[in-house]
Design a protein around this motif. Sequence first.
Motif, PDB file in Angstrom:
ATOM      1  N   SER A 144       0.817  -1.216   0.000  1.00  0.00           N
ATOM      2  CA  SER A 144       0.000   0.000   0.000  1.00  0.00           C
ATOM      3  C   SER A 144       0.852   1.267   0.000  1.00  0.00           C
ATOM      4  O   SER A 144       0.557   2.227  -0.713  1.00  0.00           O
ATOM      5  N   THR A 145       1.910   1.276   0.823  1.00  0.00           N
ATOM      6  CA  THR A 145       2.757   2.470   0.905  1.00  0.00           C
ATOM      7  C   THR A 145       3.433   2.744  -0.437  1.00  0.00           C
ATOM      8  O   THR A 145       3.494   3.892  -0.886  1.00  0.00           O
ATOM      9  N   LYS A 146       3.918   1.699  -1.082  1.00  0.00           N
ATOM     10  CA  LYS A 146       4.564   1.854  -2.386  1.00  0.00           C
ATOM     11  C   LYS A 146       3.569   2.378  -3.422  1.00  0.00           C
ATOM     12  O   LYS A 146       3.898   3.269  -4.222  1.00  0.00           O
ATOM     13  N   ARG A 194       2.835   6.083  -2.760  1.00  0.00           N
ATOM     14  CA  ARG A 194       3.912   6.972  -3.199  1.00  0.00           C
ATOM     15  C   ARG A 194       4.013   7.044  -4.721  1.00  0.00           C
ATOM     16  O   ARG A 194       4.503   8.031  -5.272  1.00  0.00           O
ATOM     17  N   ASP A 207       8.177   8.194   3.263  1.00  0.00           N
ATOM     18  CA  ASP A 207       7.730   7.083   4.106  1.00  0.00           C
ATOM     19  C   ASP A 207       7.100   7.604   5.394  1.00  0.00           C
ATOM     20  O   ASP A 207       6.146   7.019   5.915  1.00  0.00           O
ATOM     21  N   ALA A 255       3.573   8.617   4.620  1.00  0.00           N
ATOM     22  CA  ALA A 255       2.717   7.442   4.465  1.00  0.00           C
ATOM     23  C   ALA A 255       2.337   6.878   5.833  1.00  0.00           C
ATOM     24  O   ALA A 255       1.178   6.525   6.078  1.00  0.00           O
ATOM     25  N   SER A 256       3.319   6.786   6.726  1.00  0.00           N
ATOM     26  CA  SER A 256       3.044   6.278   8.077  1.00  0.00           C
ATOM     27  C   SER A 256       2.041   7.172   8.795  1.00  0.00           C
ATOM     28  O   SER A 256       1.122   6.679   9.458  1.00  0.00           O
ATOM     29  N   TRP A 298      -1.510   6.516   7.261  1.00  0.00           N
ATOM     30  CA  TRP A 298      -2.154   5.267   7.687  1.00  0.00           C
ATOM     31  C   TRP A 298      -2.646   5.363   9.126  1.00  0.00           C
ATOM     32  O   TRP A 298      -3.733   4.893   9.451  1.00  0.00           O
TER      33      TRP A 298
END
Length: 216
Positions: free
Chosen positions: A168-170, A173, A181, A184-185, A188
């Motif tokens: 999901s993070t990839k 981005r 990153d 993204a953290s 979430w």
Amino acid sequence: LCASRAFKAELGAEFGGRPLDSLSTKYVRQADEQGATAGIAAVLESFNKLMKGPLAKTYTGKQNIERNLEELKRVSSKPPQRLSLATAGVASLFSAITGGEDEYMPLRRELSQQREADVKKLSDFMKQIVERANKGSIADWLRRACGQLATVSYNTLVAALMAKDPGSTKALRSMNPALTDEDASWLWEHVGVSICYAIRMGQISRTVAAVGELQK
């Protein structure tokens, strides 16, 4: 989701257990079910007698008796609880009665106040989340306005979080290269907390409806 996530102390800590724990502690009373323990003991005694009778000599009879005995022993280890609603105190009850309100009005009022607070928090969270998810330079804004760069919506982030996709993070981005990153953290975590606010709003609505049924 709300019970399983280990939120940070400064973010979503109130969802570490029951979402309405403070109101539950204030208004809900627990008491052992009168006579339940004695009733279970009597049933256990009856099943123990059956184990010595002819029914227990058959395969089906023995299996059924043993299964019921196991379930009864499990239930007897924790006596049933009777839950009841109580007013927050004598002062609250007196205030409600003298003000022409019913005894459950203080609870409904606090529930409504909590729901209003959650609506505001959810709205603020959604605004912050969408703004951060679409961060970038003026060039990024122009590309997004021309349709050359995707706009990350709140619903997209919720779907990605609920899917539990390890990539999901990839994917996030790739939709917005300006995100780090750390971004993204942050996203979430805040999306998770916002979902918990939405869930509690639904729980409050059901609770208010249930309290209303008690007045009929």
